[in-house]
Design a protein around this motif. Structure first.
Motif, PDB file in Angstrom:
ATOM      1  N   MET A 170      35.039   5.934 -49.762  1.00 48.26           N
ATOM      2  CA  MET A 170      33.842   6.683 -49.458  1.00 48.26           C
ATOM      3  C   MET A 170      34.202   7.782 -48.457  1.00 48.26           C
ATOM      4  N   ALA A 171      33.774   8.979 -48.718  1.00 50.83           N
ATOM      5  CA  ALA A 171      34.031  10.130 -47.851  1.00 50.83           C
ATOM      6  C   ALA A 171      33.160  10.078 -46.594  1.00 50.83           C
ATOM      7  N   ILE A 172      33.571  10.806 -45.600  1.00 55.07           N
ATOM      8  CA  ILE A 172      32.807  10.896 -44.352  1.00 55.07           C
ATOM      9  C   ILE A 172      32.160  12.267 -44.285  1.00 55.07           C
ATOM     10  N   LYS A 173      30.885  12.302 -44.054  1.00 55.22           N
ATOM     11  CA  LYS A 173      30.125  13.551 -43.899  1.00 55.22           C
ATOM     12  C   LYS A 173      29.694  13.633 -42.447  1.00 55.22           C
ATOM     13  N   LYS A 174      29.982  14.739 -41.778  1.00 55.50           N
ATOM     14  CA  LYS A 174      29.639  14.886 -40.365  1.00 55.50           C
ATOM     15  C   LYS A 174      28.458  15.833 -40.201  1.00 55.50           C
ATOM     16  N   TYR A 175      27.549  15.454 -39.326  1.00 57.07           N
ATOM     17  CA  TYR A 175      26.433  16.301 -38.931  1.00 57.07           C
ATOM     18  C   TYR A 175      26.530  16.489 -37.421  1.00 57.07           C
ATOM     19  N   PHE A 176      26.354  17.699 -36.978  1.00 58.03           N
ATOM     20  CA  PHE A 176      26.447  18.002 -35.556  1.00 58.03           C
ATOM     21  C   PHE A 176      25.064  18.305 -34.999  1.00 58.03           C
ATOM     22  N   ALA A 177      24.861  17.970 -33.749  1.00 61.36           N
ATOM     23  CA  ALA A 177      23.585  18.217 -33.096  1.00 61.36           C
ATOM     24  C   ALA A 177      23.315  19.714 -33.024  1.00 61.36           C
ATOM     25  N   ILE A 178      22.042  20.080 -33.192  1.00 59.16           N
ATOM     26  CA  ILE A 178      21.663  21.491 -33.091  1.00 59.16           C
ATOM     27  C   ILE A 178      21.038  21.798 -31.731  1.00 59.16           C
ATOM     28  N   ALA A 179      20.652  20.768 -30.988  1.00 55.25           N
ATOM     29  CA  ALA A 179      20.096  20.953 -29.646  1.00 55.25           C
ATOM     30  C   ALA A 179      20.263  19.662 -28.858  1.00 55.25           C
ATOM     31  N   ASP A 180      20.400  19.810 -27.549  1.00 54.74           N
ATOM     32  CA  ASP A 180      20.463  18.625 -26.685  1.00 54.74           C
ATOM     33  C   ASP A 180      19.967  18.996 -25.296  1.00 54.74           C
ATOM     34  N   ASN A 181      19.580  17.991 -24.552  1.00 55.12           N
ATOM     35  CA  ASN A 181      19.092  18.197 -23.197  1.00 55.12           C
ATOM     36  C   ASN A 181      19.117  16.866 -22.462  1.00 55.12           C
ATOM     37  N   THR A 182      19.111  16.920 -21.147  1.00 56.62           N
ATOM     38  CA  THR A 182      18.990  15.741 -20.307  1.00 56.62           C
ATOM     39  C   THR A 182      17.718  15.895 -19.491  1.00 56.62           C
ATOM     40  N   ILE A 183      16.895  14.863 -19.469  1.00 54.56           N
ATOM     41  CA  ILE A 183      15.701  14.881 -18.629  1.00 54.56           C
ATOM     42  C   ILE A 183      15.837  13.784 -17.584  1.00 54.56           C
ATOM     43  N   THR A 184      15.230  14.008 -16.423  1.00 52.28           N
ATOM     44  CA  THR A 184      15.381  13.056 -15.329  1.00 52.28           C
ATOM     45  C   THR A 184      14.140  13.041 -14.441  1.00 52.28           C
ATOM     46  N   ASN A 185      14.000  11.974 -13.705  1.00 54.73           N
ATOM     47  CA  ASN A 185      12.958  11.903 -12.679  1.00 54.73           C
ATOM     48  C   ASN A 185      13.601  11.669 -11.309  1.00 54.73           C
ATOM     49  N   ALA A 186      14.839  12.129 -11.138  1.00 46.34           N
ATOM     50  CA  ALA A 186      15.580  11.927  -9.890  1.00 46.34           C
ATOM     51  C   ALA A 186      14.908  12.660  -8.734  1.00 46.34           C
ATOM     52  N   PHE A 187      15.108  12.131  -7.537  1.00 47.59           N
ATOM     53  CA  PHE A 187      14.570  12.764  -6.342  1.00 47.59           C
ATOM     54  C   PHE A 187      15.389  14.010  -5.997  1.00 47.59           C
ATOM     55  N   GLU A 188      14.699  15.008  -5.433  1.00 54.00           N
ATOM     56  CA  GLU A 188      15.396  16.181  -4.917  1.00 54.00           C
ATOM     57  C   GLU A 188      16.065  15.797  -3.595  1.00 54.00           C
ATOM     58  N   GLU A 189      16.745  16.751  -2.964  1.00 57.83           N
ATOM     59  CA  GLU A 189      17.497  16.462  -1.738  1.00 57.83           C
ATOM     60  C   GLU A 189      16.629  15.895  -0.619  1.00 57.83           C
ATOM     61  N   ASN A 190      15.327  16.256  -0.599  1.00 54.95           N
ATOM     62  CA  ASN A 190      14.445  15.769   0.467  1.00 54.95           C
ATOM     63  C   ASN A 190      14.031  14.310   0.266  1.00 54.95           C
ATOM     64  N   LEU A 191      14.402  13.702  -0.852  1.00 55.80           N
ATOM     65  CA  LEU A 191      14.079  12.316  -1.194  1.00 55.80           C
ATOM     66  C   LEU A 191      12.569  12.031  -1.175  1.00 55.80           C
ATOM     67  N   THR A 192      11.763  13.067  -1.388  1.00 60.29           N
ATOM     68  CA  THR A 192      10.311  12.925  -1.462  1.00 60.29           C
ATOM     69  C   THR A 192       9.791  13.416  -2.798  1.00 60.29           C
ATOM     70  N   THR A 193      10.264  14.575  -3.211  1.00 57.60           N
ATOM     71  CA  THR A 193       9.798  15.211  -4.443  1.00 57.60           C
ATOM     72  C   THR A 193      10.705  14.831  -5.601  1.00 57.60           C
TER      73      THR A 193
END
Length: 89
Positions: A1-24
């Motif tokens: 069986m052959a291998i067919k590759k599909y590549f991502a057309i878009a990507d992103n990372t989302i986060t809810n990490a605190f900013e440097e002030n550790l408040t926002t």
């Protein structure tokens, strides 16, 4: 069986990490121009019960996959396996 590759057309990372002030929380961040997707969890940085998480979003061209299935380039549903291959950087 052959291998067919599909590549991502878009990507992103989302986060809810605190900013440097550790408040926002940095929920308005957009890391779409980064070379890598960051997935992390940080616990107890702001308080003993705080949690900071990130998620990776990856988009593929489903229209192309559907077209390949219709044309017979990939087998019908139930006769093929799809694998997502990611690497640790």
């Amino acid at each position: 069986m052959a291998i067919k590759k599909y590549f991502a057309i878009a990507d992103n990372t989302i986060t809810n990490a605190f900013e440097e002030n550790l408040t926002t929380r940095g929920t308005g961040s957009n890391m779409g121009q980064a070379d890598i997707l960051e997935v992390f969890s940080i616990y107890a940085q702001q308080s003993t019960s705080s949690a900071e998480l990130s998620r990776a979003l990856i988009q593929f061209d489903v229209t192309q996959i559907t077209s390949d299935r219709t044309s017979g380039a990939i087998p019908e549903s139930g006769s093929v396996s799809f694998y997502l291959k990611l690497y640790n950087a």
